[in-house]
Scaffold this motif. Structure first.
Motif, mmCIF file in Angstrom:
data_model
loop_
_atom_site.group_PDB
_atom_site.id
_atom_site.type_symbol
_atom_site.label_atom_id
_atom_site.label_comp_id
_atom_site.label_asym_id
_atom_site.label_seq_id
_atom_site.Cartn_x
_atom_site.Cartn_y
_atom_site.Cartn_z
ATOM 1 N N PRO A 269 72.028 67.818 38.326
ATOM 2 C CA PRO A 269 72.482 68.826 37.400
ATOM 3 C C PRO A 269 71.856 69.404 35.760
ATOM 4 O O PRO A 269 72.419 68.687 35.073
ATOM 5 N N PRO A 270 71.761 70.361 35.221
ATOM 6 C CA PRO A 270 71.890 70.452 34.341
ATOM 7 C C PRO A 270 72.651 70.257 32.995
ATOM 8 O O PRO A 270 72.721 70.022 32.124
ATOM 9 N N GLU A 271 74.215 70.900 33.963
ATOM 10 C CA GLU A 271 75.729 70.439 32.948
ATOM 11 C C GLU A 271 75.782 68.876 33.012
ATOM 12 O O GLU A 271 76.410 69.297 31.278
ATOM 13 N N SER A 272 75.321 68.674 33.383
ATOM 14 C CA SER A 272 75.239 66.587 33.700
ATOM 15 C C SER A 272 74.952 66.506 32.920
ATOM 16 O O SER A 272 75.188 65.387 31.748
ATOM 17 N N LEU A 273 73.249 66.944 33.435
ATOM 18 C CA LEU A 273 72.620 65.878 31.527
ATOM 19 C C LEU A 273 72.829 66.233 30.450
ATOM 20 O O LEU A 273 72.178 65.780 29.980
ATOM 21 N N LEU A 274 73.006 67.774 30.209
ATOM 22 C CA LEU A 274 73.994 68.033 28.810
ATOM 23 C C LEU A 274 75.046 67.593 28.496
ATOM 24 O O LEU A 274 74.791 67.159 26.931
ATOM 25 N N ARG A 275 76.002 67.446 29.138
ATOM 26 C CA ARG A 275 76.706 66.646 28.721
ATOM 27 C C ARG A 275 76.717 65.518 28.550
ATOM 28 O O ARG A 275 77.526 64.635 27.993
ATOM 29 N N TYR A 276 76.377 64.518 29.460
ATOM 30 C CA TYR A 276 76.178 62.930 29.287
ATOM 31 C C TYR A 276 74.614 62.386 29.110
ATOM 32 O O TYR A 276 74.331 60.971 29.633
ATOM 33 N N ALA A 277 73.659 62.913 28.072
ATOM 34 C CA ALA A 277 72.783 62.925 28.466
ATOM 35 C C ALA A 277 72.760 61.295 27.454
ATOM 36 O O ALA A 277 72.052 60.244 27.675
ATOM 37 N N LEU A 278 73.478 61.168 26.319
ATOM 38 C CA LEU A 278 73.673 59.986 25.795
ATOM 39 C C LEU A 278 74.505 59.260 26.381
ATOM 40 O O LEU A 278 74.739 57.691 25.873
ATOM 41 N N GLU A 312 57.495 60.013 35.191
ATOM 42 C CA GLU A 312 57.079 58.159 34.946
ATOM 43 C C GLU A 312 56.317 58.646 33.107
ATOM 44 O O GLU A 312 56.498 57.452 32.563
ATOM 45 N N ASP A 313 55.828 60.255 33.483
ATOM 46 C CA ASP A 313 54.236 59.476 32.018
ATOM 47 C C ASP A 313 54.652 60.213 31.632
ATOM 48 O O ASP A 313 54.549 60.183 30.475
ATOM 49 N N VAL A 314 56.545 60.654 31.126
ATOM 50 C CA VAL A 314 56.653 61.315 30.013
ATOM 51 C C VAL A 314 57.633 59.868 29.403
ATOM 52 O O VAL A 314 58.660 59.447 30.073
ATOM 53 N N GLN A 315 57.533 59.859 28.292
ATOM 54 C CA GLN A 315 58.399 59.466 27.438
ATOM 55 C C GLN A 315 59.464 59.771 26.345
ATOM 56 O O GLN A 315 59.754 60.970 25.810
ATOM 57 N N ILE A 316 60.389 58.601 27.074
ATOM 58 C CA ILE A 316 61.768 58.949 27.305
ATOM 59 C C ILE A 316 62.204 59.201 25.399
ATOM 60 O O ILE A 316 63.024 60.089 25.058
ATOM 61 N N GLU A 317 61.385 58.237 25.058
ATOM 62 C CA GLU A 317 61.637 58.065 23.318
ATOM 63 C C GLU A 317 61.894 59.809 22.699
ATOM 64 O O GLU A 317 62.336 60.581 21.729
ATOM 65 N N SER A 318 60.800 59.910 23.254
ATOM 66 C CA SER A 318 60.017 61.298 22.446
ATOM 67 C C SER A 318 61.092 62.666 23.122
ATOM 68 O O SER A 318 61.118 63.238 22.185
ATOM 69 N N LEU A 323 65.578 66.199 20.645
ATOM 70 C CA LEU A 323 66.901 66.811 20.836
ATOM 71 C C LEU A 323 67.520 67.152 19.459
ATOM 72 O O LEU A 323 67.735 68.616 19.785
ATOM 73 N N THR A 324 67.277 66.831 18.665
ATOM 74 C CA THR A 324 68.176 67.384 17.749
ATOM 75 C C THR A 324 67.791 68.597 16.806
ATOM 76 O O THR A 324 66.567 68.743 16.958
ATOM 77 N N GLY A 325 68.884 69.187 16.779
ATOM 78 C CA GLY A 325 68.583 70.833 15.707
ATOM 79 C C GLY A 325 68.059 71.973 17.212
ATOM 80 O O GLY A 325 68.086 73.035 17.115
ATOM 81 N N LYS A 334 64.193 70.687 27.940
ATOM 82 C CA LYS A 334 63.287 68.866 27.410
ATOM 83 C C LYS A 334 64.132 67.555 28.103
ATOM 84 O O LYS A 334 63.196 66.978 29.266
ATOM 85 N N LEU A 335 65.131 68.053 28.351
ATOM 86 C CA LEU A 335 66.046 66.662 29.382
ATOM 87 C C LEU A 335 64.773 66.384 30.881
ATOM 88 O O LEU A 335 65.271 65.716 31.771
ATOM 89 N N LEU A 336 64.830 68.104 31.092
ATOM 90 C CA LEU A 336 64.615 68.400 32.781
ATOM 91 C C LEU A 336 63.463 67.874 33.009
ATOM 92 O O LEU A 336 63.128 67.259 33.890
ATOM 93 N N MET A 337 62.707 67.706 31.613
ATOM 94 C CA MET A 337 61.705 67.240 31.877
ATOM 95 C C MET A 337 60.933 65.600 32.048
ATOM 96 O O MET A 337 60.067 64.886 33.083
#
Length: 393
Positions: A269-278, A312-318, A323-325, A334-337
């Motif tokens: 879920p979005p809230e988990s992505l935001l809180r635990y992205a790193l 798989e076609d989305v580059q995780i590094e990019s 995300l900054t700013g 962005k993370l949902l992509m």
């Protein structure tokens, strides 16, 4: 050989029973014992003809043990007293009581079993409970060997480092016995294929603290300098993970994934992505590794197991560099992509070596399935140890 009569203690969902089947050693489980009612339902669903005793080990008298007339014991005692994230109560933990009871019973049985196999977490090998186990089986006349093994040694892309002890009632040492040593690989036999490789210590991700990682696609060349460093992730860790994904003796995760099922309930879920992205351990289907899945998977994020990037076609590094700013909403977009999802219970069961026909009763929910699988073991590793113990390798 004559069919063994096997006693399965702490039987859970039947990982030991499944390993016994896979080993093809002539055997019958004469009784399985576990107090967990949910695990017992799963056990009965998969092994309906096995006698299952829903009780504590200390609730079984020595007379009842003798009547079972078993000559092999398979067991996986509670690991919480020895796990590094627990209180490490060891012999003082109430959950160790049943195992201590069995160690007290063992020398007093009318007939000692010929074979013993025990599984537990890393950490058990330095516990007082382990010392008592060794003292007991030595006094009974068992020869034994201890191991720390991970499924990666069998080409399975999942790190699950566990302690194992195999013991045989005989006066002569085992042919592969290394007294005083905990072996980090399976013993080698002439009949085995040379491509089997040892457990490499750098491949056991459980040995590391919670780490944030990125899986490099096997078709993409990344140097250590080019790698984007996540919070808490070092260049050394990234290099190690890239090395794991380059190990062609290990299968890709895609060989263990489910097809044609509704994945919507498994997306983070979005809230988990935001809180635990790193804090996410992210892998792709082309990866040859995943971290240990624990009983908290699906409920907690940190340190409970890998999540799968299905875009798989989305580059995780990019994505992460961008995300900054950004505002919270923009970060979520962005993370949902990445389309990150949990592994399904069936996929985890596949990685643990359970066969396609293994299943769960419909009333057992997804989170309960995760919990049961997190407490289970790797079937393939145990099956090989059973064959080694019985001299069939």
């Amino acid at each position: 050989m004559e069919a063994l009569r096997v006693l399965e203690l702490y039987s859970g969902i039947g990982g030991m029973h499944q390993a016994l089947r896979e080993s093809q050693i002539p055997a019958r489980v004469v009784a399985a014992i576990d107090v967990n009612t949910v695990a017992n339902e799963v056990y009965k669903y998969n092994f309906p003809h096995t006698q299952l005793l829903p009780k504590t080990i200390e609730g079984v008298t020595i007379e009842e043990f003798d009547r079972l007339s078993f000559n092999m014991v398979l067991m996986s005692p509670p690991c919480q007293p020895f796990t590094r994230i627990g209180l490490q109560g060891d012999v003082t933990d109430p959950r160790t009581k049943s195992f201590l009871y069995f160690l007290d019973i063992l020398p007093r049985l009318q007939k000692l079993p010929t074979y013993i196999l025990l599984e537990n977490v890393k950490g058990f090998e330095v516990s007082s409970t382990r010392d008592l186990l060794i003292q007991t089986i030595e006094n009974c006349g068992f020869q034994y060997q201890e191991f720390l093994l991970s499924p990666t040694s069998l080409g399975i892309p999942n790190s699950r480092l566990r302690y194992f002890l195999i013991a045989k009632l005989q006066s002569e040492p085992l042919s592969f016995q290394a007294p005083g040593q905990v072996l980090m690989e399976f013993p080698k036999f002439e009949s085995e294929y040379p491509q089997e490789h040892a457990v490499h210590e750098e491949q056991t991700t459980e040995e590391k603290k919670v780490e944030l990682n990125i899986c490099f696609d096997s078709n993409t060349q990344h140097s250590q300098k080019e790698a984007f460093l996540f919070k808490l992730e070092t260049a050394e860790e990234i290099a190690r993970k890239f090395q794991q994904d380059s190990d062609l003796s290990v299968q890709m995760l895609k060989d263990f994934l489910e097809d044609d099922i509704d994945m919507n309930q498994y997306f983070l879920p979005p809230e988990s992505l935001l809180r635990y992205a790193l804090l996410l351990d992210i892998v792709k289907p082309t990866c040859r590794r995943s971290t240990c899945f624990t009983k908290g998977y699906g409920r907690y994020i940190e340190g409970t197991g890998s999540v799968l990037q299905t875009s798989e076609d989305v580059q995780i590094e990019s994505i992460y560099k961008s995300l900054t700013g950004l505002s919270q909403e923009e970060k979520i977009t962005k993370l949902l992509m990445l389309k990150l999802r949990y592994f399904t219970p069936k996929e985890i069961a596949n990685l643990l070596g359970f066969p396609p026909e293994f299943g769960f009763p419909e009333k057992i929910g997804v989170k309960q399935r995760y919990r049961l699988l997190g407490n289970s073991l790797n079937v393939h590793v145990v099956a090989k140890l059973i064959k080694i113990l019985c001299g069939k390798l």
